[in-house]
Design a protein around this motif. Structure first.
Motif, PDB file in Angstrom:
ATOM      1  N   LYS A 270      13.785  -2.856 -14.136  1.00  0.00           N
ATOM      2  CA  LYS A 270      15.060  -2.934 -13.484  1.00  0.00           C
ATOM      3  C   LYS A 270      15.855  -1.657 -13.270  1.00  0.00           C
ATOM      4  N   TRP A 271      15.578  -0.607 -14.105  1.00  0.00           N
ATOM      5  CA  TRP A 271      16.007   0.655 -13.821  1.00  0.00           C
ATOM      6  C   TRP A 271      15.947   1.102 -12.224  1.00  0.00           C
ATOM      7  N   GLN A 272      14.828   0.760 -11.737  1.00  0.00           N
ATOM      8  CA  GLN A 272      14.604   1.188 -10.415  1.00  0.00           C
ATOM      9  C   GLN A 272      15.458   0.231  -9.345  1.00  0.00           C
ATOM     10  N   THR A 273      15.502   0.622  -7.878  1.00  0.00           N
ATOM     11  CA  THR A 273      16.117  -0.209  -7.165  1.00  0.00           C
ATOM     12  C   THR A 273      14.806  -1.228  -6.505  1.00  0.00           C
ATOM     13  N   ALA A 274      13.557  -0.769  -6.764  1.00  0.00           N
ATOM     14  CA  ALA A 274      12.345  -1.878  -6.524  1.00  0.00           C
ATOM     15  C   ALA A 274      11.181  -1.419  -7.546  1.00  0.00           C
ATOM     16  N   ALA A 275      10.627  -2.621  -7.926  1.00  0.00           N
ATOM     17  CA  ALA A 275       9.591  -2.114  -8.863  1.00  0.00           C
ATOM     18  C   ALA A 275       8.361  -2.572  -8.694  1.00  0.00           C
ATOM     19  N   TYR A 276       8.039  -3.649  -7.850  1.00  0.00           N
ATOM     20  CA  TYR A 276       6.806  -3.969  -7.508  1.00  0.00           C
ATOM     21  C   TYR A 276       6.644  -4.382  -6.151  1.00  0.00           C
ATOM     22  N   SER A 277       6.470  -3.052  -5.367  1.00  0.00           N
ATOM     23  CA  SER A 277       6.044  -1.985  -5.780  1.00  0.00           C
ATOM     24  C   SER A 277       7.208  -0.744  -6.174  1.00  0.00           C
ATOM     25  N   CYS A 278       6.898   0.363  -6.600  1.00  0.00           N
ATOM     26  CA  CYS A 278       8.098   1.151  -7.065  1.00  0.00           C
ATOM     27  C   CYS A 278       8.807   2.052  -6.071  1.00  0.00           C
ATOM     28  N   SER A 279       9.852   2.124  -6.202  1.00  0.00           N
ATOM     29  CA  SER A 279      11.031   3.183  -5.435  1.00  0.00           C
ATOM     30  C   SER A 279      10.880   4.358  -5.979  1.00  0.00           C
ATOM     31  N   TYR A 280      10.922   4.581  -7.413  1.00  0.00           N
ATOM     32  CA  TYR A 280      11.230   5.699  -8.210  1.00  0.00           C
ATOM     33  C   TYR A 280      12.795   6.093  -7.934  1.00  0.00           C
ATOM     34  N   VAL A 281      13.687   5.141  -7.524  1.00  0.00           N
ATOM     35  CA  VAL A 281      15.251   5.450  -7.488  1.00  0.00           C
ATOM     36  C   VAL A 281      16.075   4.638  -8.451  1.00  0.00           C
ATOM     37  N   TRP A 282      16.889   5.381  -9.072  1.00  0.00           N
ATOM     38  CA  TRP A 282      17.959   4.806  -9.906  1.00  0.00           C
ATOM     39  C   TRP A 282      18.533   3.610  -9.112  1.00  0.00           C
ATOM     40  N   SER A 283      18.673   2.495  -9.966  1.00  0.00           N
ATOM     41  CA  SER A 283      19.670   1.308  -9.171  1.00  0.00           C
ATOM     42  C   SER A 283      20.981   1.414  -9.684  1.00  0.00           C
ATOM     43  N   SER A 284      21.666   1.549  -8.610  1.00  0.00           N
ATOM     44  CA  SER A 284      23.151   2.040  -8.830  1.00  0.00           C
ATOM     45  C   SER A 284      23.872   0.839  -9.621  1.00  0.00           C
ATOM     46  N   GLU A 285      23.470  -0.395  -9.737  1.00  0.00           N
ATOM     47  CA  GLU A 285      23.823  -1.662  -9.963  1.00  0.00           C
ATOM     48  C   GLU A 285      23.705  -1.513 -11.548  1.00  0.00           C
ATOM     49  N   TYR A 286      22.283  -1.350 -12.142  1.00  0.00           N
ATOM     50  CA  TYR A 286      21.984  -1.306 -13.479  1.00  0.00           C
ATOM     51  C   TYR A 286      22.246  -0.018 -14.111  1.00  0.00           C
ATOM     52  N   PHE A 287      22.266   1.239 -13.489  1.00  0.00           N
ATOM     53  CA  PHE A 287      22.347   2.320 -13.866  1.00  0.00           C
ATOM     54  C   PHE A 287      23.337   3.391 -13.064  1.00  0.00           C
ATOM     55  N   PRO A 288      24.395   3.127 -12.927  1.00  0.00           N
ATOM     56  CA  PRO A 288      25.309   3.813 -11.878  1.00  0.00           C
ATOM     57  C   PRO A 288      25.429   5.365 -12.216  1.00  0.00           C
ATOM     58  N   ALA A 289      25.302   5.920 -13.501  1.00  0.00           N
ATOM     59  CA  ALA A 289      25.366   7.170 -13.693  1.00  0.00           C
ATOM     60  C   ALA A 289      24.107   7.698 -14.597  1.00  0.00           C
ATOM     61  N   PRO A 290      23.300   7.962 -14.107  1.00  0.00           N
ATOM     62  CA  PRO A 290      21.874   8.182 -14.784  1.00  0.00           C
ATOM     63  C   PRO A 290      22.017   9.425 -15.666  1.00  0.00           C
ATOM     64  N   GLN A 291      22.587  10.529 -15.244  1.00  0.00           N
ATOM     65  CA  GLN A 291      22.743  11.638 -15.647  1.00  0.00           C
ATOM     66  C   GLN A 291      23.860  11.685 -16.886  1.00  0.00           C
ATOM     67  N   GLU A 292      24.639  10.911 -16.889  1.00  0.00           N
ATOM     68  CA  GLU A 292      25.637  10.523 -17.962  1.00  0.00           C
ATOM     69  C   GLU A 292      24.806   9.895 -19.071  1.00  0.00           C
ATOM     70  N   LEU A 293      23.881   8.912 -18.653  1.00  0.00           N
ATOM     71  CA  LEU A 293      23.029   8.195 -19.391  1.00  0.00           C
ATOM     72  C   LEU A 293      22.112   9.055 -20.402  1.00  0.00           C
ATOM     73  N   ILE A 294      21.487   9.926 -19.620  1.00  0.00           N
ATOM     74  CA  ILE A 294      20.665  11.004 -20.221  1.00  0.00           C
ATOM     75  C   ILE A 294      21.283  11.718 -21.082  1.00  0.00           C
ATOM     76  N   ASP A 295      22.529  12.300 -20.676  1.00  0.00           N
ATOM     77  CA  ASP A 295      22.993  13.542 -21.687  1.00  0.00           C
ATOM     78  C   ASP A 295      23.661  12.545 -22.957  1.00  0.00           C
ATOM     79  N   LYS A 296      24.328  11.398 -22.749  1.00  0.00           N
ATOM     80  CA  LYS A 296      24.746  10.670 -23.858  1.00  0.00           C
ATOM     81  C   LYS A 296      23.540  10.306 -25.014  1.00  0.00           C
TER      82      LYS A 296
END
Length: 714
Positions: A270-296
């Motif tokens: 669910k971190w992606q906007t599509a998983a079957y098949s894959c988008s390789y794009v962060w889901s803004s609904e589930y992970f709105p700030a991915p870089q903040e997540l990585i850094d924290k």
């Protein structure tokens, strides 16, 4: 046309055909011989191998003995394909064929190492379709093909020449139903390899002189064994599939507040906007700030591992670019990148480099690269074997190599960035020894998970017996003990809201009903994970030896003790490094029988000394570690830590087992880069003399990661 001229043309054509199909023998490396008849496959494992053999290390191995004569290998080419005949002595036992779940000794079996997502029923189907086997006679055989191949391991004998008519009264077994169904035929003296579609037979021989030496040559020929990032030997915890960014923060705080070791968090689909098949794009609904997540997470000493597979969704930014570099059939409406070509790997790798690797994502879990279940008719999700790809590879061979090619594409980013990693994957093929990636499976039979630790070592592979749900706290602890005594310690909670030690029952866990004794169970798991963190210096050194000398860090007892026939069937015990014997307990068992090879062995938990060459019944508590230490060992154990990073210092206590211990070694580098390949490492030599410990450090690394503080004589 002149009759004589016609005969001459026919003779020339015949001579050319004979010459083309003549056996060619070539020395490929010290102790490695290649036997080829006919045309070798273009997309063979050897042709796809990206690493170079470690020839200098191979030269350091004992002088080879001809475990098998190359001239004794016979190859037949016919309308069906190629058939290879390999001699097999009456006293030989065979092991290998990739990650076999249901069998250990392979002689007398028909093996089909074909990639499959549910490798049950002992058909030979596997997550790792490696066409490599080892013999107790001291050699290994690798069939260099990516085709679906069948091995008859001493099961049949080819009929040649005249056959006498048997006019006797049968086999003399009597006339009862039981007798009629008995097979009194002895196993034949050869291994027969059937390779449909092949235009030639291509065989690599790895001569020992011992089984262990043959395995070393195979691993070194493939580039040396894997040396993962040191943090990869810590603990990985995978979040529930529908977790959100806030849930990750909450879980990180739980681990740190309760002092439970963890190095990696895995994010599921669910971190992606599509998983079957894959988008390789962060889901803004589930992970709105991915870089903040990585850094924290980095600030808390936690790396992130992202789940994905290679089937590329129309919603992906790279879908259009891949359109002309993919197979002619889709999977889940996604393109199948042609990783055997040059265009698709670059598109795929470049996107992942810029979007994830450069931003701080430490690793990937690479799923669904192992074909749909060949054993059932309704499993049809994967691309068909008849698929065609722009590079020229077909669907059958692509299935066999898909995981390996996919991994090479992704791992190249980390190598170019001088960052080491430790991936998870669902399939690999041959010559994958150098890849820091652990195989995993959706199956969950505990005994099979233990067997696969032993079997993985025969093929240069790493295996992750991940922990999910259980039926009791006891079973959960037993599964955790197996996980901490394996290449990768993973809790896969993709369908669990809370950690399984707070509630092992799936439904109750997701309803928020925790165990009444959850804190007690948590304490058991904390103690076991603390052992894993203490064990990292020893384990990391075993991996370094794998990298430099080709000795697998996890290997079946028969690898080290081939002269002891009592080890030939022991699949539920294995060596970790040179001095530790692991004997995990399956399911909810409180005791088990343990065979100890020759020599003397200490029970790690009680320090009781046992004489080898015998079998004992051993009881192990929930917080105890089911291992035995070889007499004469200096075992370095570290003060437990909660995570590993580049600045970590390990405070070491050396435990001395026996009165005349053999000097021990620790491999010390930065743990995160490939600079060790440039000589940036130290070796710590630890000795016990006159009731006193001594440490001597040699090497070019300026910093010190291991600090030996204490010595304890057992």
């Amino acid at each position: 046309m002149n009759h004589k001229l016609s005969l001459q043309i026919i003779a020339v054509i015949t001579l050319f055909a004979i010459t083309a199909n003549a056996q060619q023998i070539k020395e490929m490396a010290p102790g490695v011989t290649r036997v080829t008849v006919g045309e070798a496959d273009q997309f063979s494992p050897y042709n796809l191998l990206q690493e170079k053999p470690k020839v200098e290390a191979m030269n350091q191995l004992p002088a080879t003995e001809a475990g098998i004569d190359p001239k004794a290998i016979r190859v037949e080419l016919n309308a069906r394909g190629a058939v290879v005949h390999i001699p097999l002595g009456n006293d030989e036992e065979l092991y290998g064929f990739g990650l076999q779940m249901n069998s250990f000794r392979q002689r007398g079996l028909r093996r089909r190492p074909i990639v499959n997502d549910n490798p049950l029923n002992d058909l030979g189907y596997t997550h790792a379709p490696t066409t490599f086997y080892l013999s107790t006679k001291g050699y290994g055989i690798f069939i260099n093909t990516s085709r679906y191949t069948t091995f008859y391991c001493g099961t049949h004998k080819q009929v040649k020449g005249n056959v006498n008519v048997n006019t006797g009264a049968g086999n003399g077994n009597g006339q009862s139903v039981e007798d009629l169904y008995k097979n009194s035929n002895k196993q034949s003296g050869e291994v027969i390899v059937d390779i449909p579609g092949a235009k030639g037979g291509d065989v690599f021989i790895f001569n020992g002189p011992t089984l262990k030496n043959a395995l070393q040559r195979y691993n070194l020929f493939a580039g040396g064994g894997a040396l993962p990032a040191m943090w990869g030997l810590g603990v990985q915890y995978r979040m529930k599939a529908d977790s959100k960014q806030a849930d990750v923060y909450k879980m990180a705080n739980y681990f740190r507040d309760n002092h439970i070791p963890v190095d990696v968090f895995g994010l599921e689909p669910k971190w992606q906007t599509a998983a079957y098949s894959c988008s390789y794009v962060w889901s803004s609904e589930y992970f709105p700030a991915p870089q903040e997540l990585i850094d924290k997470m980095k600030a808390q000493g936690i790396k992130l591992n992202l789940w994905e597979h290679a089937y590329t969704s129309p919603a992906s930014p790279i879908y259009g670019a891949l359109a002309n570099a993919a197979g002619d059939y889709k999977v889940w409406n996604g393109l199948v990148p042609d990783f055997a070509g040059k265009v698709a790997p670059k598109i795929f790798a470049d996107y992942h480099q810029q979007t994830f690797v450069d931003k701080g994502i430490a690793a990937f879990k690479m799923d669904e690269c192992d074909n749909s279940n060949l054993a059932t008719g309704d499993a049809t999700w994967a691309f068909p074997e008849l698929s065609q790809f722009p590079s020229g590879i077909d669907g059958e061979q692509m299935h066999q190599q898909f995981g390996t090619l996919y991994f090479q594409t992704m791992y190249g980013n980390y190598k170019r960035s001088n960052k080491r990693s430790f991936f998870n994957i669902r399939s690999l093929n041959g010559f994958a020894s150098s890849y820091p990636v652990a195989l995993y499976s959706d199956t969950y039979v505990h005994k099979e998970y233990i067997r696969m630790i032993s079997n993985a070592g025969f093929s240069g592979l790493l295996w992750s017996p991940e922990v999910r749900e259980s039926s009791s706290v006891t079973e959960l602890c037993r599964r955790t003990q197996t996980a901490i005594l394996s290449a990768q310690t993973v809790f896969n909670s993709w369908y669990l809201k809370s950690p399984p030690w707070l509630q092992y029952d799936r439904d109750k866990n997701n309803r928020g009903e925790m165990l009444p004794n959850a804190k007690e169970a948590e304490a058991h798991i904390r103690a076991l994970l603390n052992f894993r963190m203490s064990f990292i210096p020893y384990l990391y050194t075993a991996f370094a030896k794998y990298n430099r000398e080709g000795v697998p860090p996890f290997r079946a007892l028969v690898t080290d003790y081939p002269e002891d026939k009592a080890t030939y069937d022991v699949w539920d015990e294995y060596m970790i490094g040179d001095n530790v014997l692991a004997a995990p307990l399956a399911d909810s068992a409180s005791s088990r029988r343990v065979y100890l090879p020759k020599g003397n062995w200490y029970d790690y938990n009680t320090n009781k000394l046992y004489t080898g060459g015998q079998t004992y019944t051993i009881e192990t508590g929930l917080e105890q570690i089911p291992i035995f230490i070889k007499q004469g060992t200096i075992l370095p154990m570290a003060k437990p830590i909660e995570h590993v990073d580049a600045a970590t210092k390990f405070e070491i206590t050396c435990y001395v087992y026996g009165s005349n211990p053999v000097p021990a070694e620790l491999f010390e580098d930065d743990g995160v880069t490939f600079d060790f390949d440039k000589g940036q490492y130290n070796l710590l030599f630890m000795e016990w003399r006159s009731n006193k410990g001594k440490v001597n450090r040699k090497g070019n690394l300026k910093t010190q990661k291991f600090i030996v503080n204490t010595w304890i004589k057992i």
